[in-house]
Scaffold this motif. Structure first.
Motif, PDB file in Angstrom:
ATOM      1  N   TYR A 292      31.581  16.269  42.830  1.00  0.00           N
ATOM      2  CA  TYR A 292      31.486  16.041  44.274  1.00  0.00           C
ATOM      3  C   TYR A 292      30.233  15.233  44.627  1.00  0.00           C
TER       4      TYR A 292
ATOM      5  N   GLY B 255      30.169  11.796  42.766  1.00  0.00           N
ATOM      6  CA  GLY B 255      31.197  10.930  43.345  1.00  0.00           C
ATOM      7  C   GLY B 255      30.754  10.267  44.630  1.00  0.00           C
ATOM      8  N   LYS B 256      29.906  10.936  45.384  1.00  0.00           N
ATOM      9  CA  LYS B 256      29.421  10.375  46.642  1.00  0.00           C
ATOM     10  C   LYS B 256      28.438   9.223  46.412  1.00  0.00           C
TER      11      LYS B 256
ATOM     12  N   PRO C  17      31.580   4.504  42.850  1.00  0.00           N
ATOM     13  CA  PRO C  17      32.376   4.406  41.626  1.00  0.00           C
ATOM     14  C   PRO C  17      31.542   4.189  40.361  1.00  0.00           C
TER      15      PRO C  17
ATOM     16  N   LEU D  81      30.093   7.511  39.275  1.00  0.00           N
ATOM     17  CA  LEU D  81      31.151   8.377  38.755  1.00  0.00           C
ATOM     18  C   LEU D  81      31.609   7.896  37.374  1.00  0.00           C
TER      19      LEU D  81
ATOM     20  N   GLU E 113      36.301   0.984  38.761  1.00  0.00           N
ATOM     21  CA  GLU E 113      37.138   1.911  39.530  1.00  0.00           C
ATOM     22  C   GLU E 113      38.128   2.641  38.629  1.00  0.00           C
TER      23      GLU E 113
ATOM     24  N   ALA F  16      36.238   5.131  36.483  1.00  0.00           N
ATOM     25  CA  ALA F  16      35.846   6.266  37.316  1.00  0.00           C
ATOM     26  C   ALA F  16      37.041   7.181  37.591  1.00  0.00           C
TER      27      ALA F  16
ATOM     28  N   LEU G   1      37.403  11.006  36.491  1.00  0.00           N
ATOM     29  CA  LEU G   1      37.624  12.044  37.488  1.00  0.00           C
ATOM     30  C   LEU G   1      38.860  12.865  37.137  1.00  0.00           C
TER      31      LEU G   1
ATOM     32  N   SER H 286      35.759  11.345  45.889  1.00  0.00           N
ATOM     33  CA  SER H 286      35.378   9.937  45.999  1.00  0.00           C
ATOM     34  C   SER H 286      35.861   9.379  47.328  1.00  0.00           C
ATOM     35  N   ASP H 287      35.065   8.460  47.896  1.00  0.00           N
ATOM     36  CA  ASP H 287      35.452   7.774  49.136  1.00  0.00           C
ATOM     37  C   ASP H 287      36.207   6.488  48.836  1.00  0.00           C
ATOM     38  N   ASP H 288      36.326   6.146  47.556  1.00  0.00           N
ATOM     39  CA  ASP H 288      37.008   4.919  47.153  1.00  0.00           C
ATOM     40  C   ASP H 288      38.493   5.218  46.953  1.00  0.00           C
TER      41      ASP H 288
ATOM     42  N   VAL I  50      40.095   4.491  43.511  1.00  0.00           N
ATOM     43  CA  VAL I  50      39.775   5.517  42.516  1.00  0.00           C
ATOM     44  C   VAL I  50      40.712   6.710  42.669  1.00  0.00           C
TER      45      VAL I  50
END
Length: 463
Positions: free
Chosen positions: A36, A39-40, A43, A46, A269, A272, A276, A345-347, A350
């Motif tokens: 968490y 990940g913030k 990418p 991560l 990406e 990552a 994940l 992740s916000d991506d 990903v």
């Protein structure tokens, strides 16, 4: 010391697996917290965590040598009621783990950069991975002491003290992660370096508690420095059982590294996302693995006591429990993959790649449960070479077609997941075949039939 040659097999499996499962579930929470906060960071962070974390498979390979062999030899000694033999094994294992831990620490700092450069072409990803490893390497080195102690206790049928200490260690890690990574309460955010430092602090804490436990508690085995002199005969026994098991994890390190290398053209990406998804998958496996980890001590003690029917019964119950848990986990991944991954992740790219990975790869979970069970039984029987051969089968049948596909113009990342599912199913069949062959070789048929007859007579008498 717990005598596992008496009582019902399911009860022993559950009573040993429950504390391990609790510890593993808390470890799952640790994985989630780490993922968490890292990940913030984006990418690249991560991906860097994932690439550096893959190095743990190499450490697992080395620790597995001691983990499997120590537990197997001590469980055999306990089954044969030979305390002196168990103590020799334990102290030789502790001596070897101390030496190897020092070597790993030195090699880790020297080899981190070349390793990351090999499997990633993104400079920022390599930078992040190095920042993590710089603080995480002490944690990897201390794993050897932890494994020697926990596997020795497991061989005697004791798992609760180790699980309590590991749980406290993981809880400390969970507390430290947001403080060191994000700067909660300290206003000094270390970023991905904080994740590595949190792990190293927590493992130092765990080793200190284990040493205190051994110093203050009466046990079937104990630290005796007079037994730390090089005992080539015992070391050869440890290596004979442990090297194939370590080789099995080394092949997994190669397998994971090959995937990172194969998906390198898809960018940070994709790496990552795979990192994940695979970390979440490993976390989901933990309850089933707790059952599989309990089996070697139970089957090993009964093998040492020549209770061969109970060895086969241990396999049947373990396979049923692990495969049932894996089936439940498969359904969760098929229906709730996006829900599990969306907060890490916000991506969006990903998340999409990671969701597709879990929804495809979950089809191999049930056969993976059978693989775990067979591996545990090979450990109990003291012959881990078949597990190594089955893993090698998986690696070869995966890498050859994957390399061919990667050279094609229409190569898609999803093709790797389809190949992976097929190869795990093949591995499960190979493992089961090898185990049945080991049963025929190592469990005398006359003993099995005698045990069955005795049980039938006893049942009729009591009825």
């Amino acid at each position: 010391m717990h005598d596992l040659t008496q009582g019902t097999i399911p009860k022993h499996l559950i009573s040993m697996a429950l504390p391990m499962m609790i510890g593993m579930l808390i470890q799952t929470l640790y994985f989630i917290v780490d993922l968490y906060f890292v990940g913030k960071l984006g990418p690249a962070a991560l991906a860097g965590l994932s690439l550096a974390g893959n190095a743990m498979f190499l450490i697992f390979a080395l620790t597995q040598i001691l983990n499997v062999s120590t537990a197997a030899l001590i469980s055999h000694a306990v089954g044969a009621k030979n305390q002196n033999d168990a103590n020799i094994t334990f102290n030789q294992s502790m001596m070897v783990s101390t030496v190897v831990g020092v070597v790993v620490c030195i090699a880790g700092y020297l080899g981190a950069q070349p390793y990351l450069d090999l499997i990633s072409k993104d400079a920022e990803t390599v930078k992040m991975g190095l920042a993590y490893l710089h603080w995480f390497i002490p944690c990897m080195a201390l794993q050897f002491i932890m494994v020697s102690i926990s596997s020795a206790l497991r061989g005697t049928g004791i798992v609760k003290p180790t699980m309590v200490i590991q749980t406290l260690s993981i809880l400390l890690n969970i507390i430290l992660s947001p403080i060191l990574i994000a700067g909660w309460g300290s206003n000094h955010a270390m970023g991905i370096s904080g994740a590595g430092l949190a792990s190293s602090i927590s493992i130092i804490f765990a080793v200190a508690l284990l040493c205190y436990y051994f110093k203050t508690t009466d046990k079937y085995i104990s630290v005796d420095f007079s037994l730390w002199g090089i005992n080539l005969t015992r070391i050869k026994k440890l290596l004979a059982i442990g090297l194939p098991a370590g080789g099995e994890f080394f092949l997994m390190f190669v397998y994971m590294g090959a995937i990172y290398w194969l998906i390198k053209p898809f960018g940070a990406e994709a790496q990552a996302a795979f990192g994940l998804g695979s970390r979440v998958m490993q976390a989901l496996f933990l309850p089933a693995m707790a059952i599989a980890f309990a089996a070697p001590a139970i089957a090993g003690q009964n093998f040492g006591a020549q209770n061969y029917q109970r060895v086969k019964e241990t396999f049947r119950w373990t396979a049923l429990m692990t495969c049932s848990l894996m089936a439940i986990i498969s359904l969760i991944c098929l229906t709730q993959a996006e829900l599990m991954l969306s907060n890490f992740s916000d991506d969006q790219e990903v998340i999409l790649i990671s969701v597709a990975f879990l929804q495809m790869i979950c089809w191999n979970f049930v056969p993976a449960g059978l693989v775990f069970t067979c591996s545990g039984m090979f450990q109990a029987l003291g012959n881990t070479m078949p597990a190594l051969l089955s893993t090698a089968t998986r690696l070869i049948t995966f890498i050859l077609p994957a390399l061919w596909l990667s050279k094609q113009d229409n190569f898609l990342i999803e093709q790797l997941w389809y190949i992976s599912v097929a190869t795990v199913c093949l591995q499960a069949l190979v493992s089961y075949h090898f185990l049945q062959r080991e049963f025929k070789k190592r469990l005398p048929a006359d003993n099995l039939s005698t045990k069955c007859s005795d049980e039938l007579i006893n049942n009729k008498f009591h009825s």
